[in-house]
Design a protein around this motif. Structure first.
Motif, short mmCIF file in Angstrom:
data_model
loop_
_atom_site.label_atom_id
_atom_site.label_comp_id
_atom_site.label_asym_id
_atom_site.label_seq_id
_atom_site.Cartn_x
_atom_site.Cartn_y
_atom_site.Cartn_z
N THR A 113 6.29 12.74 30.45
CA THR A 113 6.01 13.90 31.28
C THR A 113 7.00 13.85 32.44
O THR A 113 7.44 12.76 32.83
CB THR A 113 4.55 13.90 31.78
OG1 THR A 113 4.33 14.97 32.70
CG2 THR A 113 4.20 12.61 32.49
N LEU A 114 7.33 14.99 33.05
CA LEU A 114 8.35 15.02 34.11
C LEU A 114 7.77 14.72 35.49
O LEU A 114 8.42 14.03 36.29
CB LEU A 114 9.03 16.39 34.11
CG LEU A 114 9.92 16.68 32.90
CD1 LEU A 114 10.34 18.14 32.87
CD2 LEU A 114 11.13 15.76 32.88
N VAL A 115 6.59 15.21 35.80
CA VAL A 115 6.02 15.04 37.15
C VAL A 115 4.57 14.59 37.02
O VAL A 115 3.73 15.30 36.44
CB VAL A 115 6.09 16.36 37.96
CG1 VAL A 115 5.59 16.11 39.38
CG2 VAL A 115 7.50 16.90 37.98
N TRP A 116 4.28 13.43 37.55
CA TRP A 116 2.94 12.85 37.50
C TRP A 116 2.75 12.02 38.76
O TRP A 116 3.71 11.55 39.38
CB TRP A 116 2.80 11.99 36.24
CG TRP A 116 1.43 11.51 35.89
CD1 TRP A 116 0.24 12.12 36.18
CD2 TRP A 116 1.10 10.33 35.15
NE1 TRP A 116 -0.81 11.40 35.67
CE2 TRP A 116 -0.31 10.30 35.03
CE3 TRP A 116 1.85 9.31 34.58
CZ2 TRP A 116 -0.98 9.27 34.37
CZ3 TRP A 116 1.19 8.30 33.92
CH2 TRP A 116 -0.21 8.28 33.81
N HIS A 117 1.50 11.79 39.13
CA HIS A 117 1.23 10.97 40.29
C HIS A 117 1.34 9.49 40.00
O HIS A 117 1.41 8.66 40.92
CB HIS A 117 -0.18 11.26 40.83
CG HIS A 117 -1.27 10.77 39.94
ND1 HIS A 117 -1.73 11.50 38.86
CD2 HIS A 117 -1.99 9.63 39.94
CE1 HIS A 117 -2.69 10.83 38.25
NE2 HIS A 117 -2.87 9.68 38.88
N ASN A 118 1.35 9.12 38.73
CA ASN A 118 1.30 7.73 38.32
C ASN A 118 2.63 7.31 37.70
O ASN A 118 3.48 8.12 37.38
CB ASN A 118 0.17 7.54 37.30
CG ASN A 118 -0.37 6.13 37.29
OD1 ASN A 118 0.17 5.24 37.94
ND2 ASN A 118 -1.43 5.92 36.53
#
Length: 460
Positions: A113-118
């Motif tokens: 995924t391109l943008v994640w908090h983790n």
């Protein structure tokens, strides 16, 4: 990188006994013998996630790439910590390995995924970034990573898990610095980097109605109104038999589809408190069937991805203490017949005890017996599309004991015999055969085996 192809291949399977060649398919069944073929007949796909360590397991890889699945999602190798471990220093080897595997087996890739908090690298999380700086970092990352895979992937989970359970935005690096606008920024950057990839927002516990699902709905509606590029919404569907099923899933998927976006089940598994028992497995099979039926009933539900296909590599036991047995294949890479059949039936198949409806192959088994021992001769003929890598299993009813084998790696545990390909004969084109053999000692009767499995699939 070289051009890579899209959707689907078919796994050949086995069976027959003694000196008889028997074809185990009917023409109608042969048209849809795997989960992905059944899904394709409905205009959808059926896929599995994977990860790089699993691909070194030849038996696992043979099933993953053997035709049951038309797509795959890299579990970790395209996340930020893997692709940009140091600022502006990009690493694609692991992601490329998954894409290359998919290409070699005619599977499409749901990139994640391109943008994640983790799973963010330390250089990123420890920085004291201004909004301008972080926006530039975000855009640069997406331009490089999505740009690297331009034309090679079907879709991107551009933004992953933006919401809390109560529908508020997750407090993380992105939201705290950029507000909710980071989502539109990411989607626009992804569209610029790869104009043809489908762009998704992905989250869990949004399968049914509720505060979190409503928040996602309102976000997508707002993005559409603003002209922000968004093509789909991913519903992870990490379910558990002890928590009940989201009974309004179909209606929920439909309301998102009515916004003019595709919907997909992206990370499906159904865990249970261990040990498993017949009642839990029956509920699990029902859950898998109900998810599948919900997707089948919504025209814009494009497909289903299980979060890896086997308990051997499931994330569940390491995350939920005392829980597991979440997937349609067990830890030995064998199908769970009731679960597999529930999915197959919901996809429009007949269900046959986990056999997948057909066995696109032939097996001949014969012996040269001298009273206290014998040579077992087995010939496998592939009647389906090419396969790469195979494991054959069968059992004896008597005390037959393996002495030595050839043209494969032979082993025996109790009455159970396992043969894996020798490497040079691991790939079988359509119509191709390979012959293997072994010597056994025995006393008493020498009854022929009555069933074979190939890559975990039991032949009728």
């Amino acid at each position: 990188m070289p051009s890579r192809r899209g959707p689907v291949a078919v796994l050949a399977l086995l069976a027959v006994l003694v000196t008889v060649l028997a074809t185990l398919t009917t023409p109608a069944a042969a048209a849809a013998s795997t989960l992905n073929q059944l899904a394709q007949a409905q205009g959808k796909y059926f896929g599995s996630a994977t990860d790089n360590p699993e691909l070194s397991d030849s038996a696992y890889a043979a099933i993953l790439g053997g035709g049951e699945f038309g797509s795959t999602t890299p579990g970790n190798s395209m996340k930020w910590d893997a692709t940009e471990p140091q600022q502006n220093q990009f690493s694609y080897a692991q992601g490329d390995a998954v894409v290359d595997f998919a290409d070699a087996h005619d599977m499409m890739v749901r990139a994640h995924t391109l943008v994640w908090h983790n799973q963010l690298p330390n250089w990123l999380t420890s920085g004291n970034w201004s909004a301008t700086q972080l926006t530039s970092i975000l855009q640069n990352h997406i331009a490089n990573v999505a740009g690297h895979y331009k034309g090679e992937v079907y879709s991107w989970d551009v933004v992953n898990e933006p919401f809390n359970e109560d529908g508020t935005y997750r407090s993380d690096l992105w939201y705290n610095t950029l507000g909710s606008g980071y989502i539109a920024t990411a989607l626009r950057a992804a569209r610029a980097a790869d104009p043809n990839a489908k762009l998704y927002i992905n989250d869990y516990n949004t399968e049914g109605s509720g505060a979190k699902s409503d928040a996602m709905y309102n976000l997508v509606k707002s993005l559409k109104a603003q002209g922000v590029p968004i093509d789909g919404v991913g519903f992870q569907a990490h379910l558990a038999v002890q928590y009940g099923f989201p009974s309004d899933m179909q209606a929920n998927l439909q309301r998102f589809a009515d916004l003019g976006v595709d919907v997909a089940i992206t990370e499906l598994d159904v865990r249970m408190e261990l040990p498993a028992d017949s009642a839990k497995v029956a509920t699990q099979a029902t859950y898998y069937a109900d998810v599948t039926k919900a997707c089948m009933a919504v025209a814009r539900c494009v497909g289903i991805t299980i979060w890896d296909y086997t308990d051997k590599y499931s994330w569940v036991p390491g995350t939920f203490s005392g829980q597991g047995s979440a997937l349609p294949w067990d830890e030995n890479l064998n199908k769970k017949p009731s679960v597999y059949d529930a999915i197959a039936t919901a996809l429009g198949g007949s269900g046959d005890g986990g056999g997948g409806g057909t066995a696109n192959c032939e097996v001949a088994y014969s012996t040269n017996d001298w009273g206290s021992g014998f040579t077992a001769n087995i010939t496998v003929t592939n009647q389906g599309p090419a396969i790469s890598g195979w494991t054959l299993k069968y059992s004896y009813a008597g005390d037959q004991r393996l002495s030595q084998g050839w043209s494969g790696t032979w082993s025996q545990s109790g009455k159970d015999v396992t043969v894996t390909d020798a490497g040079w004969n691991g790939t079988l084109a359509t119509g191709a055969s390979t012959s293997i053999g072994a010597n056994f000692a025995y006393s008493g009767s020498n009854t022929a085996p009555t069933a074979f499995t190939l890559n975990g699939t039991t032949c009728d």
